[in-house]
Write a protein that holds these residues in place. Structure first.
Motif, PDB file in Angstrom:
ATOM      1  N   PHE B  47       0.836  -1.206   0.000  1.00  0.00           N
ATOM      2  CA  PHE B  47       0.000   0.000   0.000  1.00  0.00           C
ATOM      3  C   PHE B  47       0.872   1.256   0.000  1.00  0.00           C
ATOM      4  N   GLN B  48       0.188   2.390  -0.214  1.00  0.00           N
ATOM      5  CA  GLN B  48       0.861   3.691  -0.222  1.00  0.00           C
ATOM      6  C   GLN B  48       0.118   4.633   0.725  1.00  0.00           C
ATOM      7  N   TYR B  49       0.870   5.474   1.420  1.00  0.00           N
ATOM      8  CA  TYR B  49       0.299   6.489   2.298  1.00  0.00           C
ATOM      9  C   TYR B  49       0.718   7.872   1.835  1.00  0.00           C
ATOM     10  N   TYR B  50      -0.262   8.770   1.825  1.00  0.00           N
ATOM     11  CA  TYR B  50      -0.027  10.163   1.459  1.00  0.00           C
ATOM     12  C   TYR B  50      -0.835  11.016   2.410  1.00  0.00           C
ATOM     13  N   ARG B  51      -0.181  11.964   3.046  1.00  0.00           N
ATOM     14  CA  ARG B  51      -0.845  12.846   4.016  1.00  0.00           C
ATOM     15  C   ARG B  51      -1.633  12.045   5.051  1.00  0.00           C
ATOM     16  N   GLU B  52      -0.983  11.023   5.564  1.00  0.00           N
ATOM     17  CA  GLU B  52      -1.495  10.204   6.665  1.00  0.00           C
ATOM     18  C   GLU B  52      -2.692   9.343   6.295  1.00  0.00           C
ATOM     19  N   GLU B  53      -3.010   9.240   5.009  1.00  0.00           N
ATOM     20  CA  GLU B  53      -4.130   8.422   4.560  1.00  0.00           C
ATOM     21  C   GLU B  53      -3.632   7.352   3.589  1.00  0.00           C
ATOM     22  N   GLU B  54      -4.213   6.158   3.680  1.00  0.00           N
ATOM     23  CA  GLU B  54      -3.908   5.125   2.686  1.00  0.00           C
ATOM     24  C   GLU B  54      -4.618   5.507   1.397  1.00  0.00           C
ATOM     25  N   ASN B  55      -3.880   5.694   0.315  1.00  0.00           N
ATOM     26  CA  ASN B  55      -4.502   6.119  -0.942  1.00  0.00           C
ATOM     27  C   ASN B  55      -4.309   5.107  -2.067  1.00  0.00           C
ATOM     28  N   GLY B  56      -3.830   3.932  -1.731  1.00  0.00           N
ATOM     29  CA  GLY B  56      -3.709   2.879  -2.737  1.00  0.00           C
ATOM     30  C   GLY B  56      -3.287   1.593  -2.068  1.00  0.00           C
ATOM     31  N   ARG B  57      -3.813   0.461  -2.536  1.00  0.00           N
ATOM     32  CA  ARG B  57      -3.534  -0.814  -1.896  1.00  0.00           C
ATOM     33  C   ARG B  57      -3.400  -1.908  -2.947  1.00  0.00           C
ATOM     34  N   GLY B  58      -2.491  -2.826  -2.710  1.00  0.00           N
ATOM     35  CA  GLY B  58      -2.324  -3.989  -3.573  1.00  0.00           C
ATOM     36  C   GLY B  58      -3.157  -5.149  -3.061  1.00  0.00           C
ATOM     37  N   ASN B  59      -2.869  -6.347  -3.582  1.00  0.00           N
ATOM     38  CA  ASN B  59      -3.657  -7.534  -3.234  1.00  0.00           C
ATOM     39  C   ASN B  59      -3.166  -8.183  -1.944  1.00  0.00           C
ATOM     40  N   PHE B  60      -3.289  -7.473  -0.865  1.00  0.00           N
ATOM     41  CA  PHE B  60      -2.913  -7.997   0.442  1.00  0.00           C
ATOM     42  C   PHE B  60      -4.131  -7.942   1.365  1.00  0.00           C
ATOM     43  N   PRO B  61      -4.272  -8.950   2.250  1.00  0.00           N
ATOM     44  CA  PRO B  61      -5.451  -9.008   3.132  1.00  0.00           C
ATOM     45  C   PRO B  61      -5.428  -7.903   4.175  1.00  0.00           C
ATOM     46  N   PRO B  62      -6.577  -7.660   4.824  1.00  0.00           N
ATOM     47  CA  PRO B  62      -6.695  -6.576   5.810  1.00  0.00           C
ATOM     48  C   PRO B  62      -5.774  -6.723   7.002  1.00  0.00           C
ATOM     49  N   ARG B  63      -5.240  -7.916   7.264  1.00  0.00           N
ATOM     50  CA  ARG B  63      -4.336  -8.050   8.400  1.00  0.00           C
ATOM     51  C   ARG B  63      -3.017  -7.304   8.167  1.00  0.00           C
ATOM     52  N   PHE B  64      -2.822  -6.834   6.947  1.00  0.00           N
ATOM     53  CA  PHE B  64      -1.708  -5.915   6.656  1.00  0.00           C
ATOM     54  C   PHE B  64      -2.282  -4.497   6.753  1.00  0.00           C
ATOM     55  N   SER B  65      -1.781  -3.728   7.693  1.00  0.00           N
ATOM     56  CA  SER B  65      -2.273  -2.369   7.852  1.00  0.00           C
ATOM     57  C   SER B  65      -1.096  -1.440   8.101  1.00  0.00           C
ATOM     58  N   GLY B  66      -1.366  -0.138   8.004  1.00  0.00           N
ATOM     59  CA  GLY B  66      -0.269   0.805   8.173  1.00  0.00           C
ATOM     60  C   GLY B  66      -0.715   2.111   8.787  1.00  0.00           C
ATOM     61  N   LEU B  67       0.275   2.928   9.047  1.00  0.00           N
ATOM     62  CA  LEU B  67       0.052   4.279   9.548  1.00  0.00           C
ATOM     63  C   LEU B  67       1.104   5.181   8.935  1.00  0.00           C
TER      64      LEU B  67
END
Lengths: 114, 113
Positions: B47-67
């Motif tokens: 995934f990608q984060y921009y301005r503290e928001e996730e703005n794009g995600r690949g084919n990974f399950p929700p147990r992968f998360s970020g900040l």
């Protein structure tokens, strides 16, 4: 989705020879094509990139060519040196999604022998 | 100019556990992306984060998360670890969210046993 194929998987050359690595992509909307060099135990290092409005770009011993019609792009390294030995990855991304998702090829292990 | 730094460099976890990986972006870069690189493979976009928001995600399950934090640093969290999560996790930063050059850190090698 995008698929990037890369050939060859391994490439052995003698010091001073040229090396060419080729990639093809499937998504015609892709418009950004970087190349990365990854040494053992390190992350990928950007070595050169090209955008779809350019057919060729050169930086010293490294050059990249892009053929949008055929959807393939190539990395050319001239006058290879032993320190060029590494794994090289091509990648492609499209710029219309609001975020950048690089889709990588499977890599080419380049070995330059003295 | 400081490049992308990741910590820790190596980590061993047991199946079912949770892990947090950390990344400091390159100076001046406001976008952070995470990639997973299995042995002998090319990196895969998580995934990608921009301005503290996730703005794009690949084919990974929700147990992968970020900040992403106000200083543009980032964390990758993986819950309920599986053996197949063993890989090199790469963080990359860029000066924008579009087709800007990505600069990668040296990664965190995660081994799940």
């Amino acid at each position: 989705g995008e698929n990037v194929e890369q050939h060859p998987s391994t490439l052995s050359v003698q010091e001073g020879d040229s090396a060419v690595i080729k990639c093809t992509y499937s998504d015609s909307a892709s418009n950004y094509f970087p190349w990365y060099k990854q040494e053992l135990g390190k992350g990928p290092q950007l070595i050169i990139d090209i955008r779809s409005n350019v057919g060729e770009k050169k930086d010293q011993r490294i050059a990249v060519t892009l053929n949008k019609t055929a959807k393939h792009f190539s990395l050319h390294i001239t006058e290879t040196q032993p320190e060029d030995s590494a794994v090289y990855f091509c990648a492609a991304s499209r710029g219309d999604t609001g975020f950048q998702k690089l889709v990588f090829g499977t890599g080419t292990r380049l070995l330059v022998s003295p | 100019e400081t490049g992308v730094t990741q910590s820790p460099t190596h980590l061993i976890k047991t199946r079912g556990q949770q892990v947090t990986l950390r990344c400091s972006s390159q100076s001046g870069h406001n976008t952070v992306s995470w990639y997973q690189q299995a042995l002998g493979q090319g990196p895969q976009f998580i995934f990608q984060y921009y301005r503290e928001e996730e703005n794009g995600r690949g084919n990974f399950p929700p147990r992968f998360s970020g900040l992403q934090f106000p200083n543009y640093s980032s964390e990758l969290n993986v819950n309920a670890l599986e053996l197949d999560d063993s890989a090199l996790y790469l963080c990359a930063s860029s000066p924008g969210q579009g087709s800007s050059p990505l600069h990668f850190g040296n990664g965190t090698r995660l081994t799940v046993t």
